[in-house]
Design an enzyme around this catalytic site. Structure first.
Site, PDB file in Angstrom:
ATOM      1  N   ARG A  41       0.690  -1.399   0.032  1.00 47.71           N
ATOM      2  CA  ARG A  41      -0.146   0.136  -0.104  1.00 47.71           C
ATOM      3  C   ARG A  41       0.644   1.243   0.154  1.00 47.71           C
ATOM      4  O   ARG A  41       1.925   1.223   0.585  1.00 47.71           O
ATOM      5  CB  ARG A  41      -1.018   0.000   1.229  1.00 47.71           C
ATOM      6  CG  ARG A  41      -1.942  -1.271   1.066  1.00 47.71           C
ATOM      7  CD  ARG A  41      -2.798  -1.359   2.233  1.00 47.71           C
ATOM      8  NE  ARG A  41      -3.829  -0.214   2.324  1.00 47.71           N
ATOM      9  CZ  ARG A  41      -4.646   0.024   3.317  1.00 47.71           C
ATOM     10  NH1 ARG A  41      -4.690  -1.089   4.314  1.00 47.71           N
ATOM     11  NH2 ARG A  41      -5.369   1.203   3.119  1.00 47.71           N
ATOM     12  N   ASP A  99     -15.349   2.436   3.165  1.00 45.23           N
ATOM     13  CA  ASP A  99     -15.184   1.214   3.442  1.00 45.23           C
ATOM     14  C   ASP A  99     -16.233   0.454   3.372  1.00 45.23           C
ATOM     15  O   ASP A  99     -16.185  -0.810   3.816  1.00 45.23           O
ATOM     16  CB  ASP A  99     -14.552   1.197   5.037  1.00 45.23           C
ATOM     17  CG  ASP A  99     -13.308   1.748   5.209  1.00 45.23           C
ATOM     18  OD1 ASP A  99     -12.574   1.894   4.290  1.00 45.23           O
ATOM     19  OD2 ASP A  99     -13.044   2.148   6.541  1.00 45.23           O
TER      20      ASP A  99
HETATM   21  C1  S3P Z   1      -9.490   5.592   8.062  1.00 40.85           C
HETATM   22  C2  S3P Z   1      -9.735   6.347   7.076  1.00 40.85           C
HETATM   23  C3  S3P Z   1     -10.036   5.769   5.582  1.00 40.85           C
HETATM   24  C4  S3P Z   1     -10.476   4.554   5.804  1.00 40.85           C
HETATM   25  C5  S3P Z   1      -9.982   3.770   6.651  1.00 40.85           C
HETATM   26  C6  S3P Z   1      -9.871   4.216   8.090  1.00 40.85           C
HETATM   27  C7  S3P Z   1      -9.269   6.537   9.448  1.00 40.85           C
HETATM   28  O1  S3P Z   1      -9.030   5.680   4.666  1.00 40.85           O
HETATM   29  O2  S3P Z   1     -10.654   3.993   4.490  1.00 40.85           O
HETATM   30  O3  S3P Z   1     -10.301   2.277   7.147  1.00 40.85           O
HETATM   31  O4  S3P Z   1      -9.344   5.713  10.595  1.00 40.85           O
HETATM   32  O5  S3P Z   1      -8.637   7.619   9.323  1.00 40.85           O
HETATM   33  P1  S3P Z   1      -8.521   7.074   3.933  1.00 40.85           P
HETATM   34  O6  S3P Z   1      -8.366   8.153   4.744  1.00 40.85           O
HETATM   35  O7  S3P Z   1      -7.245   6.415   3.198  1.00 40.85           O
HETATM   36  O8  S3P Z   1      -9.516   7.144   2.913  1.00 40.85           O
END
Ligand code: S3P
Length: 480
Positions: free
Chosen positions: A167, A364
C-alpha cells in the site's frame, strides 16, 4: 530518550529489518485482568474457508464492536499525551492491537483492564523504539503512527504484513518530509519497510486533491509538534475523529468551511493531557448484520450503540434512498459522538446512483453496499471510488470478481463499478485476498443467495470484527 540504535546513520546502508513479527508483551492490570494479554490475543482459530447458506429470517439485537478509527486514535493520542488515558469500548481487533503494541514500543505504558477497557499512560512524547514497529495489516495504524512519531526526535522502522507492504505510504510520508522528517526505504520508495528520522518539523499548508482522513490525521499529528500552524484543506469533509479527539485531549483545532472545501488548522507546540475516551460502535462493522437484515426475507435486526457521526453514515443514507426500512432509536451522545440503535427490516430495495460526494463518508462500506445492491431491483452505480483500489486489497476488482462468480451482473470502471441486482444464484468460492471486508460482504451475500457462498482466507475478519461469525450465528445466520 533511549540511545539511537547502531546502523541508523546512513539512509543508503539501511538493512532490511529481519522479520517484523516482534510482539512486545503488554503489561497486565494486576490479578483482576480476566483475559489473556495482548500478545496472546491474535487470531485463535483461523479456518481456511467459511461458507454462508441461505438462512431463515434473522432476528435479534446485537452490539457493534468498538469503532476501529477511534480505537487507533485513542491509543496514539493517549501515548502522545502526558498522564493517564482510560479507554472503554476499544475494538480488540488485530489492527488496533498492533497499534497498542506500537505505542508501547514508543514508550507508553499500555494495560488491559477488562473487556474493551484499556489504560494508556503517556509520557508526552515518543522514544526511539528497540525493534521494528509492526503494524500488521493496518493502513490507519501505520500512517497515523508515522505522523505522530515524525514530530519527535526519534528513529523508527515501520513495517507490516504482505498486504500493507503493497500500500502507498508516499501519500503520508511526502508531506511529513516537507515538514522536515526523513524517510528511507529498504526497498521501493514509498513502500514499507520505512525508516523514519523525526523531529525539528515546520508546519505546512496542505491542500488535498482527494479527501483522506488518514493523510489529514498524519499531518495534524505531526503538526502538533511542528513550528508554526499546520493547515489541511479537504475537498469533502472526511471523518473528523482526530480533530474531535485532539480537542478532548486539550488541543485547539479550528475547522472552517470555505468555498474550496474545509480547512483544518492546528498550532504546533500544544501539549496533550490524558483523558477518558469512550469508543462507540463501529458503523462499518454494524453494516454487516444490518445488510443481512435488509436482504434475508422476514428479518428484523437491531445493532445497538452505533456511532452516527454524519461523516460516517453515508451508507445508511444510501440504503434509505434505496428503499431500506432502516430506523434509528434511542439517539444519544457517547464519548462526544452521536450514537443510536439501528434496526434493519427486510426491504424491497431499488438500485440508485450513489452521489460521488458521499464517497468519503462511506469509503469502507462500498463492498457491503455492493453485496446489498445485488438484491435490489435495477442498477446501483458507484463511481468516484478509485480509493477502493488501494485499501487492504483492490476492493473494486475483488467485489467485481466475487459478485460475478456468484452470478450477479457487474460492470467495472477504472474509478467505480455498477451492480445490477435481482436474485443471486451464489454457489461460488470467492477469493478474498485476505481482505476482511471482502470476506464479510460475500458471507452476508451468501445468507440470501440461492446456493451457498464460500470465502477463502477468512482469518482476517479478526482485524476489524472479532466475533463476527458468532454474532451472525446468534442472529440465526447459517455460517460455518
Ligand atoms: C480511516 C480512513 C479511511 C478508511 C480507513 C480508516 C481512518 O482511509 O478507509 O479504513 O481511520 O482515518 P483514507 O483516509 O485513506 O480514505
Amino acid at each position: 530518550m533511549k540511545p539511537l540504535a547502531a546502523g541508523w546513520n546512513s539512509g543508503a546502508s539501511l538493512a532490511t529489518p529481519k522479520g517484523h513479527c516482534q510482539k512486545p508483551s503488554f503489561a497486565r492490570a494486576g490479578p483482576a485482568s480476566p483475559t489473556p494479554p495482548i500478545a496472546d490475543r491474535q487470531r485463535v482459530t483461523s479456518p481456511d474457508h467459511l461458507t454462508a447458506r441461505k438462512s431463515p429470517a434473522l432476528r435479534g439485537a446485537v452490539s457493534a464492536p468498538g469503532d476501529k478509527s477511534m480505537s487507533h486514535r485513542a491509543f496514539i493520542l493517549g501515548a502522545m499525551a502526558t498522564g493517564v488515558t482510560e479507554i472503554e469500548g476499544l475494538l480488540e481487533g488485530d489492527d488496533v492491537l498492533a497499534t497498542g503494541r506500537a505505542v508501547q514500543a514508543f514508550g507508553a505504558t499500555v494495560e488491559r483492564l477488562g473487556e474493551g477497557r484499556w489504560r494508556v499512560t503517556g509520557r508526552g512524547g515518543f522514544e526511539t523504539p528497540d525493534g521494528v514497529i509492526d503494524c500488521g495489516t493496518a493502513g490507519t495504524g501505520v500512517r497515523l503512527l508515522m505522523g505522530a512519531a515524525a514530530g519527535y526526535p526519534v528513529m523508527a522502522t515501520f513495517d507490516g504484513d504482505a498486504s500493507l507492504r503493497k500500500r502507498p505510504m508516499g501519500r503520508v510520508t511526502d508531506h511529513l518530509e516537507r515538514m522536515g522528517a526523513r524517510f528511507d526505504w529498504s526497498g521501493a520508495s514509498g513502500l514499507l519497510p520505512a525508516h523514519l528520522t523525526g523531529g525539528a518539523l515546520s508546519a505546512i499548508d496542505h491542500v488535498q486533491a482527494v479527501a483522506s482522513a488518514q493523510v489529514k490525521s498524519a499531518i495534524l499529528l505531526a503538526g502538533l509538534n511542528a513550528k508554526g500552524t499546520t493547515s489541511v484543506v479537504e475537498p469533502e469533509r472526511s471523518r473528523d475523529h482526530t480533530e474531535r479527539m485532539l480537542r478532548a485531549f486539550g488541543a485547539e483545532v479550528a475547522v472552517e468551511e470555505t468555498g474550496a472545501g474545509w480547512t483544518i488548522r492546528l498550532a504546533g507546540g500544544q501539549a496533550l493531557s490524558g483523558t477518558a475516551v469512550s469508543v462507540p460502535g463501529d458503523p462499518s462493522s454494524a453494516a454487516c448484520p444490518l445488510s443481512a437484515g435488509l436482504i434475508v426475507p422476514g428479518s428484523v435486526v437491531t445493532v445497538e450503540g452505533v456511532m452516527l457521526n454524519t461523516l460516517r453514515t453515508g451508507l445508511f443514507e444510501t440504503w434509505i434512498e434505496m428503499g431500506a426500512d432502516l430506523t434509528i432509536a434511542n439517539r444519544r451522545e457517547s464519548g462526544g459522538e452521536a450514537v443510536g440503535d439501528v434496526t434493519a427490516r427486510h426491504s424491497a430495495l431499488k438500485g440508485i446512483v450513489v452521489p460521488e460526494s458521499r464517497a468519503a463518508s462511506m469509503i469502507d462500506e462500498y463492498p457491503i453496499l455492493a453485496a446489498t445492491a445485488a438484491f435490489a431491483q435495477g442498477t446501483t452505480v458507484m463511481r468516484g471510488v478509485g480509493e477502493m483500489r488501494v485499501k487492504e486489497s483492490d476492493r473494486i476488482a475483488l467485489m467485481v470478481a466475487g459478485l460475478r462468480a456468484c452470478g450477479v451482473a457487474v460492470e467495472e470502471e477504472p474509478e467505480g463499478f455498477l451492480v445490477t441486482g435481482g436474485s443471486v444464484p451464489g454457489g461460488a468460492t470467492v477469493h478474498t485476498a485476505n481482505d476482511h471486508r471482502i470476506a464479510m460482504s460475500h458471507l452476508v451475500l451468501g445468507l440470501a443467495a440461492e446456493a451457498a457462498v464460500t470465502v477463502d482466507e477468512p482469518g482476517m475478519i479478526a482485524t476489524s470484527f472479532p466475533g463476527f461469525v458468532e454474532m451472525m450465528r446468534g442472529l440465526g445466520a447459517e455460517i460455518g
